[in-house]
Design an enzyme around this catalytic site. Structure first.
Site, short mmCIF file in Angstrom:
data_model
loop_
_atom_site.label_atom_id
_atom_site.label_comp_id
_atom_site.label_asym_id
_atom_site.label_seq_id
_atom_site.Cartn_x
_atom_site.Cartn_y
_atom_site.Cartn_z
N HIS A 157 -8.36 -7.41 1.12
CA HIS A 157 -9.82 -7.34 1.07
C HIS A 157 -10.21 -6.76 -0.26
CE1 HIS A 157 -9.84 -8.14 5.30
NE2 HIS A 157 -9.07 -7.10 5.53
N ALA A 167 -1.98 6.18 6.41
CA ALA A 167 -1.16 5.95 7.60
C ALA A 167 0.28 6.27 7.21
CB ALA A 167 -1.25 4.50 8.04
N HIS A 178 4.64 -4.23 11.44
CA HIS A 178 3.51 -3.84 10.60
C HIS A 178 2.20 -3.70 11.38
CE1 HIS A 178 1.19 -3.07 7.08
NE2 HIS A 178 0.35 -4.04 7.43
N MET A 213 3.81 5.67 1.67
CA MET A 213 3.93 5.07 0.34
C MET A 213 2.73 5.36 -0.58
SD MET A 213 5.25 1.37 1.70
CE MET A 213 6.30 1.27 3.16
N SER A 214 2.00 6.42 -0.29
CA SER A 214 0.82 6.70 -1.13
C SER A 214 0.59 8.20 -1.21
CB SER A 214 -0.42 6.02 -0.51
OG SER A 214 -0.73 6.62 0.73
N ASN A 248 3.25 5.09 13.55
CA ASN A 248 4.45 4.46 14.14
C ASN A 248 5.62 5.41 14.01
OD1 ASN A 248 4.07 3.59 11.13
ND2 ASN A 248 6.26 3.51 11.50
N SER A 296 -5.33 3.16 5.59
CA SER A 296 -5.25 2.16 6.66
C SER A 296 -5.83 2.73 7.94
CB SER A 296 -3.78 1.81 6.95
OG SER A 296 -3.11 1.51 5.77
N HIS A 317 -1.35 0.99 -4.76
CA HIS A 317 -0.02 1.53 -4.46
C HIS A 317 0.94 1.23 -5.60
CE1 HIS A 317 -1.93 0.86 -0.52
NE2 HIS A 317 -1.24 1.90 -0.12
N TYR A 345 3.91 0.31 -5.32
CA TYR A 345 4.73 -0.89 -5.03
C TYR A 345 4.02 -2.20 -5.35
CZ TYR A 345 2.23 -1.13 -0.52
OH TYR A 345 1.28 -1.19 0.46
N GLU A 346 2.73 -2.12 -5.62
CA GLU A 346 2.01 -3.34 -6.02
C GLU A 346 2.27 -3.67 -7.49
OE1 GLU A 346 -2.14 -3.69 -4.11
OE2 GLU A 346 -1.71 -1.55 -4.09
#
Ligand code: HPA
Length: 257
Positions: free
Chosen positions: A53, A105, A229, A193-194, A217, A22, A75, A77-78
């Site tokens: 995208h 990120a 987000h 998360m990656s 963040n 990201s 990811h 979580y997908e």
């Protein structure tokens, strides 16, 4: 179906690849392309990425360096299996990549550093208990030569980097404040998360791996303000100049070897 990228790389190999996380995704628009290959055109490749995208590989020249970039990653979580998450690294391995820069990120836990700091990831804590599917967990730890290359790049580029431990969570939601306090007590500096399985798999193939996080963040509960987000993309964009300067110097350091 023929793969035009593999065909070209067979004839004219490339050593270095980068996974654009990201905020660094727009770097692809600066690459002078030789080949652009959307993931959807590769048989057996996962199709969608979270950003909405289309994901793609771009082979080309960036700041004087020839490289293979992956825009968009998969990811856990997908709903993908760890093997599917690793499709990009597997592809890098197939085409003979020897150095891989992995960016992402992350949420900032260690407030010794300001928001927007770019981190050299030195090791991981696996909060998913899935990382072993990617390979030997001891490969999560950065090696001396990788650390030195990143530090040299930081010096050349003048970017002040942080360093520390990344906790890998499954997501897709952010964490609770209590989870972040727990991670902090465990010694974690950033959370995301990656990346962890990608690093392990790439090192298990003998690649040199340079994992970098942009702390976009404050993690949940670190500051009073709620986490949102858009902050992730906003901060990533703000520090993308630093990230690009660091990565470009890193490519110089790698290519000097
Ligand atoms: N938590 C988990 N993953 C993230 C965060 C976060 O705060 N920010 C960016 N990716």
């Amino acid at each position: 179906m023929r793969d035009p990228l593999k065909d070209l790389l067979n004839k004219k190999p490339v050593q270095v690849a980068i996974v654009l996380g990201s905020g660094l995704g727009e770097m692809v628009s600066e690459i002078i392309p030789e080949v652009i290959l959307p993931y959807k055109d590769i048989p057996g490749f996962p199709t969608s990425t979270v950003e909405g995208h289309e994901g793609k590989f771009v082979l080309g020249e960036w700041k004087g360096h020839r490289l293979l970039a992956a825009k968009g990653r998969f990811h856990y979580y997908e709903g993908y299996s760890i093997e599917k998450v690793l499709s990009i690294i597997e592809y890098f391995h197939d085409v003979g990549i020897t150095h891989v820069v992995i960016t992402n990120a992350a949420g900032l836990i260690n407030t010794k550093y300001p928001k927007g700091t770019i981190f050299r990831i030195d090791d991981f804590i696996d909060f998913t208990k899935k990382a072993a599917e990617a390979g030997d967990l001891t490969l999560a730890k950065i090696r001396d030569h990788e650390k030195k290359a990143i530090d040299k790049a930081a010096k050349i580029s003048g970017v002040n980097i942080g360093s520390g431990i990344y906790v890998w969570t499954t997501g897709p939601s952010y964490e609770t404040p209590a989870e972040i306090q727990y991670f902090s007590r465990l010694g974690a500096d950033i959370v995301g998360m990656s990346t962890m399985p990608e690093v392990i798999r790439a090192r298990s193939y003998g690649m040199n791996v340079y994992p970098l996080s942009c702390a976009t963040n404050y993690a949940a509960g670190i500051k009073k303000e709620a986490l949102y987000h858009e902050e992730v993309t906003e901060t990533a964009l703000k520090v993308s100049g630093n990230m690009k300067a660091l990565v470009s110097s890193l490519l110089t350091v790698i290519n000097q070897k």
